[in-house]
Enzyme design. Structure first.
Site, PDB file in Angstrom:
ATOM      1  CD  GLU A 332      -2.814  -1.186   2.429  1.00 60.25           C
ATOM      2  OE1 GLU A 332      -4.022  -1.295   2.268  1.00 60.25           O
ATOM      3  OE2 GLU A 332      -2.281  -1.146   3.558  1.00 60.25           O
TER       4      GLU A 332
HETATM    5  C1  ACM Z   1      -1.873  -5.287   4.253  1.00 61.42           C
HETATM    6  O1  ACM Z   1      -2.907  -5.794   4.729  1.00 61.42           O
HETATM    7  N1  ACM Z   1      -1.828  -3.989   4.005  1.00 61.42           N
HETATM    8  C2  ACM Z   1      -0.698  -6.094   3.962  1.00 61.42           C
END
Ligand code: ACM
Length: 522
Positions: A332
């Site tokens: 992310e």
């Molecule tokens: C995640 O759940 N951002 C790895």
């Protein structure tokens, strides 16, 4: 007369029933989780008595420690004062015997053979880890009340027969997010013991995120002095000193559990960016963050100081890590341009390797050029994990829709989120890592990990609501061959673990899809 006959018949039946209930004789009916690979029953029972001791083969300190672990589990509830002794020969009748036997190829590094006769309980294994898993099985063959901390009435009988057992996957883990909410040393140790009970062997600690930095780094002290000061919701946060962290690592090692430490980057880094202005693109420190948004922070990927910082952090962490992996996160990173993200991940892999460790990262890291031995943790996008496989990487299976412990059971769940899915206990159990994504084959998979993200939970009890009972299913997926697993069989075994979890002081979610046994039948 008739009436009296009935009374006697009832009494006789009750006595017989009680005797049957107290004397387990069918080993294959025992509710072991994870389900063992093979069980042969011989129809009798072994009795633990005040004459019982645990004998370990030879003068090995490691084996004595394993024997002591079992004695410490059995003695408070049984009150039998079971001792631990070394021996060079098979012990006399009535005892427990732990011995290494290095030539049983089928058992591998973690398997064991447990042979129970009416005279002896014997565990053999190629390696100490196998003996440790054998004694976890012994615990589950005794009545649930064996797990209580206070003395209980016996008898303490075990059905006879032979169990041969070994895992499908070498990596069977869970992740604890100690960044969103901080969990102290005692909570982490408690979780380590719980993982060991179900034969899991990795605890991945998510040590840094936007809301907090949780591991002391001596060369960058403000990471914890400032960046460790808060958490989601604005609580006081916290961090592990290096001594405390080393203590956790040792505690885990003694239970055959490897700690995989994660420093998430280049995103999920606000706590570091708030602690050191030079890590920011604009040279200005950010504010500490106590919300739950993701994807807004990034290290300055074009600044040299960033790589000095990462090298220092990885070097200090590697020195505290006997395990082979350092996890670099990589998920992310929406605030990092892709043309900056790829060279960043490439360079950070080199830093980890130069510090003597192998690289772990969330599935996005497969967008970069993976170094040999890098492992991709599949959580969101199968196409990323497949890119990893195409580059020769191994995959750790943590698909959010199947394996995230922070997902709610259903829409009425007290804690948890549901951005990926609602995951009831049956859904958590009913999948197979090796057939989930056709392009990811069993030989590409190192194992399974069930992560607990902690945005919505801040105490041990709250965490346990999400972790249990689903963790037992993940443990079984990681250990037991897929062809031996099915929900209808599992749910009745799990049902009998309700009392056992209560005895272990685990506050599990009493899911309606499980036909919980309310009493210990033994
Ligand atoms: C995640 O759940 N951002 C790895």
């Amino acid at each position: 007369m008739k009436r009296q006959t009935n009374v006697w018949a009832t009494l006789a039946f009750t006595a017989l029933f009680t005797q049957m209930a107290c004397t387990p004789t069918n080993l294959s009916k025992e509710n072991v989780i994870p389900k063992p690979v093979s069980v042969v029953t011989t129809g009798e029972s072994f009795d633990l008595t005040d004459q019982t001791d645990i004998y370990v083969q030879g003068e090995s300190a490691g084996l004595l420690q394993i024997g002591q672990y079992l004695a410490d589990k059995l003695n408070p509830s049984t009150g039998l004062a079971i001792g631990v002794k070394t021996t060079s020969e098979i012990p006399a009748s009535g005892n427990i015997y732990l011995a290494l036997s290095e030539n049983d190829a089928e058992l591998g590094d973690e398997g064991y053979e447990l042979t129970i006769t009416d005279k002896l309980v014997k565990v053999t294994a190629n390696k100490p880890a196998g003996l440790f898993y054998g004694i976890q099985t012994i615990r589950q063959l005794l009545p649930s009340k064996v797990e209580l901390a206070t003395e209980q009435k016996g008898p303490w009988k075990i059905a006879t027969g032979t169990i041969r057992d070994y895992p499908v996957y070498g990596y069977r883990g869970s992740m604890l997010d100690v960044a969103r909410h901080f969990f102290g040393v005692e909570d982490v140790k408690n979780y380590i013991d719980q993982l060991a009970t179900y034969k899991m062997n990795v605890l991945h600690l998510h040590l840094s995120d936007d809301q907090g930095w949780r591991i002391e780094i001596k060369s960058w002290p403000n990471l914890t002095a400032h960046g460790g000061k808060t958490e989601v919701g604005g609580g006081e946060g916290g961090f592990y000193t290096q001594d405390q962290y080393a203590d956790i690592v040792k505690y885990a090692q003694d239970r055959f559990i490897t700690i995989v430490p994660e420093i998430d980057m280049p995103g999920h880094t606000n706590a570091a960016l708030a602690s050191y202005p030079e890590l920011n693109e604009n040279g200005k420190a950010t504010e500490l963050y106590t919300g739950t948004e993701v994807g807004f922070s990034t290290l300055a990927t074009k600044k040299e100081i960033t790589y000095k910082f990462i090298d220092d952090v990885v070097r200090e962490l590697a020195a505290l890590t006997p395990g082979e992996y350092i996890h670099i996160g990589g998920d992310e990173s929406h605030a990092t341009k892709i043309e900056d993200y790829i060279p960043f991940i490439n360079r950070v892999q080199d830093i980890v390797i130069a510090n003597g460790k192998k690289v772990f990262g969330w599935d996005e890291i497969a967008l970069s050029t993976l170094k040999p031995n890098t492992v991709v943790q599949y959580w969101a996008k199968a196409e990323n994990a497949i890119k990893g496989v195409e580059q020769g990487a191994k995959v750790l299976m943590s698909p959010a829709v199947n394996a995230y412990l922070d997902m709610q059971y259903d829409s009425t769940s007290t804690y948890g989120l549901h951005w990926a899915a609602y995951i009831e206990v049956d859904k958590a159990y009913n999948w197979d890592p090796a057939s989930l994504v056709p392009e990811i084959k069993k030989e590409n998979i190192i194992g399974i990990e069930a992560p607990l993200w902690s945005e919505t939970v801040s105490t041990r009890l709250e965490a346990e609501y999400l972790i249990f009972p689903r963790l037992l299913g993940y443990a079984e997926i990681g250990w037991t061959p897929a062809e031996l697993r099915n929900w209808d069989d599992y749910k009745t075994r799990l049902a009998s673990h309700g009392e056992r979890m209560k005895a272990m002081n685990i506050s599990f979610f009493p899911s309606k899809v499980v036909p919980w046994d309310t009493k210990d039948k033994k």
